[in-house]
Motif scaffolding. Structure first.
Motif, PDB file in Angstrom:
ATOM      1  N   VAL A   1     -23.825  56.011  38.463  1.00 46.42           N
ATOM      2  CA  VAL A   1     -23.266  56.928  39.544  1.00 46.42           C
ATOM      3  C   VAL A   1     -22.348  56.524  40.708  1.00 46.42           C
ATOM      4  O   VAL A   1     -21.980  57.240  41.405  1.00 46.42           O
ATOM      5  N   LYS A   2     -22.215  55.074  40.960  1.00 43.62           N
ATOM      6  CA  LYS A   2     -21.586  54.821  41.830  1.00 43.62           C
ATOM      7  C   LYS A   2     -20.088  55.117  41.844  1.00 43.62           C
ATOM      8  O   LYS A   2     -19.479  55.051  40.805  1.00 43.62           O
ATOM      9  N   GLY A   3     -19.554  55.414  43.091  1.00 47.54           N
ATOM     10  CA  GLY A   3     -18.229  56.145  43.075  1.00 47.54           C
ATOM     11  C   GLY A   3     -17.873  57.366  42.720  1.00 47.54           C
ATOM     12  O   GLY A   3     -16.784  58.100  42.714  1.00 47.54           O
ATOM     13  N   ARG A   4     -18.934  57.889  42.163  1.00 48.02           N
ATOM     14  CA  ARG A   4     -19.106  59.614  41.645  1.00 48.02           C
ATOM     15  C   ARG A   4     -19.968  60.344  42.323  1.00 48.02           C
ATOM     16  O   ARG A   4     -19.658  61.266  42.825  1.00 48.02           O
ATOM     17  N   PHE A   5     -21.121  59.893  42.525  1.00 50.12           N
ATOM     18  CA  PHE A   5     -22.133  60.759  43.238  1.00 50.12           C
ATOM     19  C   PHE A   5     -22.488  60.099  44.603  1.00 50.12           C
ATOM     20  O   PHE A   5     -22.306  58.876  45.127  1.00 50.12           O
TER      21      PHE A   5
END
Length: 121
Positions: free
Chosen positions: A63-67
């Motif tokens: 989820v890094k970069g999105r959450f």
């Protein structure tokens, strides 16, 4: 109920949702807060966590970069902003609390009920 998650729903791929977790002051002030998710037929997995001060944040690689996780200490709230959602993000999302950081769901003492996030293609 000491923790209560909300904000789930149905969204198209590429869309966004913000999950909220309300908790009691006694839990919120002394605890590290985490978000987990569990998809059908799969184990519960760590998504993101935030330290008591709010300075330290942790996210799963998926989820890094999105959450983004955040907390509002004045309101005893923790949030999970989810952008660029994918069908594989579909799961029941839970908030949880424990004294110090951990990615192991078995280590958490306090859990809220889940909120369902469904991402359609």
């Amino acid at each position: 109920v000491q923790l209560q998650a909300s904000g789930g729903g149905l969204v198209q791929a590429g869309g966004s949702l913000r999950l909220s977790c309300a908790t009691s002051p006694s839990i919120f002030k002394i605890n590290y807060m985490g978000w987990f998710r569990q998809a059908p037929g799969k184990e519960r997995e760590f998504v993101a966590g935030i330290t008591r001060s709010g300075i330290g944040t942790y996210r799963a690689d998926s989820v890094k970069g999105r959450f983004t996780i955040s907390r509002d200490n004045a309101k005893n709230m923790v949030y999970l902003q989810m952008n660029s959602l994918k069908p594989e993000d579909t799961a029941v999302y839970f908030c949880a609390a424990r004294p110090v950081p951990s990615r192991d769901p078995g280590a958490y003492e306090y859990w809220g009920q889940g909120t369902l996030v469904t991402v359609s293609t």
